[in-house]
Design an enzyme around this catalytic site. Structure first.
Site, PDB file in Angstrom:
ATOM      1  N   LYS A  79     -54.362  14.667  40.962  1.00  0.00           N
ATOM      2  CA  LYS A  79     -54.877  15.277  41.932  1.00  0.00           C
ATOM      3  C   LYS A  79     -55.677  14.006  42.468  1.00  0.00           C
ATOM      4  O   LYS A  79     -55.859  12.809  41.777  1.00  0.00           O
ATOM      5  CB  LYS A  79     -56.296  15.969  41.206  1.00  0.00           C
ATOM      6  CG  LYS A  79     -57.250  16.365  41.979  1.00  0.00           C
ATOM      7  CD  LYS A  79     -58.787  16.951  41.368  1.00  0.00           C
ATOM      8  CE  LYS A  79     -59.674  18.053  42.168  1.00  0.00           C
ATOM      9  NZ  LYS A  79     -60.270  18.606  41.292  1.00  0.00           N
ATOM     10  N   SER A 157     -61.387  23.367  43.271  1.00  0.00           N
ATOM     11  CA  SER A 157     -61.341  22.224  43.945  1.00  0.00           C
ATOM     12  C   SER A 157     -60.123  21.532  43.892  1.00  0.00           C
ATOM     13  O   SER A 157     -59.338  20.701  44.266  1.00  0.00           O
ATOM     14  CB  SER A 157     -61.791  21.140  43.958  1.00  0.00           C
ATOM     15  OG  SER A 157     -62.331  20.214  42.279  1.00  0.00           O
ATOM     16  N   SER A 181     -62.675  23.820  38.450  1.00  0.00           N
ATOM     17  CA  SER A 181     -61.768  23.529  39.101  1.00  0.00           C
ATOM     18  C   SER A 181     -60.349  23.461  38.735  1.00  0.00           C
ATOM     19  O   SER A 181     -59.424  22.848  39.154  1.00  0.00           O
ATOM     20  CB  SER A 181     -61.913  21.996  39.031  1.00  0.00           C
ATOM     21  OG  SER A 181     -63.365  21.829  40.895  1.00  0.00           O
TER      22      SER A 181
END
Length: 450
Positions: A79, A157, A181
């Site tokens: 990420k 996210s 997330s």
């Protein structure tokens, strides 16, 4: 090679020579580069040359019987929240474009590399990790795997992380989970996402959202894959995962808040999974958890996320606030109005909440609840409507946030049948129950989708 390879099957293929790290990396790179795929939106940066070099190195080490682990040579995505040496960590934003490149890998990235995993690239995300939807106006929004001709949100996210795994652009992904997330995008893309007990995995080297709630966890194809990655991230030995028999599992379904306002597809799929587990001998009890009402009170002014993110962003907002996603900026700015006294009240209220909730759920092996109240909404609907975005964002985050506030551990499993709208089933327990959650989840992951 099977259509949906796991880390275990990939490790076996590498060990026997049925595949190579170079081949795995090149296949992932080809999927990322496919103009008809989601690679351009799922990834912010692709480490093509470095990944190929690392793959060649792992193949040489394996030939010399010196591979650092059985998983050496398997590509994973990272990420965009994490430091990778020599790269700028943008956290899905344009506000950090002129930041200096990282001087070192984040500890979690170091641990993955040490096990021989190959970093294929940095995945897209909600800007600064501040929503459960996954829309990013700066880098585009990757589509959920479901019904791509329409275009549903990927969840946030860790949006690109989930899509990278679902589309086999990587075989595991490093994500973060502050209010769901890892679990929300896993649920929206039909894969597995894990939120560990916070203290298991070091938080250094990642852009923070909320230091009180942040945790770093994996997204992958199966429970076993997530268990392997979680052990690596926690710097523990990878142990064989022994699935628990469903018969005799003690599962509690919280009727307080967690079952409110569910989409029809979510409610139907969740109840079907419960019925399946019950037929297989699980002991399922629906219980009230009045403590869950405390979470809304603690978050009424924005909670830890608003207060702690504002502390981190306040100077950057002064100089670069105009380039933030407006929907992210407005949520961070809620923290400006939270006083020190308000913050201390939240800290004390959370301590009481954890103690009382842990006592109430102690008789059970796990809580079981829908990962999200909603199925993945359409991207076009949320891009055009701020009010609808806010509503669906809260519905996506609600159930997962309950567990982050508990400092618990939780996993999201796909519960829908093939071809149906993706729906996640979440197993959760008090902090420190990580191994038990993996064993329970491994026992049911192939059962609940039948």
């Amino acid at each position: 090679m099977p259509g949906n390879p796991t880390l275990a099957t990939l490790a076996a293929d590498l060990d026997t020579g049925r595949t190579t790290a170079r081949k795995l990396v090149e296949e992932c790179l080809a999927r990322i580069a496919d103009p008809g795929g989601e690679g351009a939106r799922a990834f912010i940066h692709v480490d093509k040359d470095a990944a190929i070099s690392a793959a060649d190195a792992m193949d040489h080490l394996r030939k010399a019987h010196a591979a650092p682990s059985p998983y050496a040579g398997i590509p994973v995505s990272i990420k965009d929240l994490f430091d990778i040496k020599g790269q700028v960590t943008r956290a899905g934003s344009r506000a950090l474009d002129d930041s200096a490149p990282a001087e070192a890998d984040a500890p979690v990235v170091t641990r993955l590399r040490r096990a021989g995993f190959i970093v294929i690239g940095r995945t897209n995300m909600t800007e600064f990790a501040y929503s459960g939807i996954g829309i990013n106006p700066h880098y585009g929004t990757p589509k959920s795997v479901f019904n791509r001709s329409v275009g549903h949100v990927p969840g946030g996210s860790s949006s690109g992380a989930a899509v990278s795994v679902a589309d086999r652009m990587a075989y595991g992904a490093l994500g973060t989970d502050t209010g769901g997330s890892c679990r929300i995008p896993a649920a929206y893309n039909g894969i597995v996402g894990y939120k560990p007990t916070q203290a298991r995995v070091p938080l250094e080297g990642g852009v923070p959202l909320s230091s009180s709630l942040d945790s770093f966890g994996p997204l992958a194809r199966s429970v076993g894959c997530c268990a392997v990655l979680d052990a690596v991230l926690a710097d523990e030995a990878v142990q064989p995962l022994r699935p628990r028999p469903i018969k005799g599992m003690r599962l509690a379904v919280p009727t307080t808040i967690a079952l409110d306002d569910l989409d029809e597809e979510v409610a139907k799929t969740f109840e079907r999974a419960l019925e399946t587990l019950s037929r297989q001998g699980a002991l399922i009890e629906r219980i009230e958890l009045p403590e869950f009402h405390d979470v809304g009170v603690m978050n009424s002014k924005g909670g830890f996320a608003a207060a702690e993110s504002y502390a981190w962003h306040r100077y950057l907002l002064t100089s670069k606030g105009g380039v933030y996603d407006p929907r992210v900026r407005v949520r961070i700015l809620r923290g400006e109005a939270i006083s020190a006294a308000d913050y201390i009240d939240i800290v004390n209220a959370r301590r009481s909440f954890i103690a009382r909730t842990e006592q109430r759920i102690a008789p059970y092996d796990a809580l079981v609840l829908p990962t999200t109240a909603n199925a993945p909404p359409r991207i076009a609907d949320l891009v055009a409507d701020d009010k609808l975005f806010a509503t669906e964002n809260l519905r996506a985050l609600r159930n997962c946030t309950l567990i982050n506030m508990l400092d618990g551990c939780a996993i999201s499993l796909p519960a829908h049948a093939e071809g149906e709208m993706p729906v996640g089933l979440m197993l959760a327990a008090a902090g420190g129950s990580d191994r038990r959650i993996f064993e329970l989840a491994a026992g049911m992951e192939d059962i609940i989708r039948v």
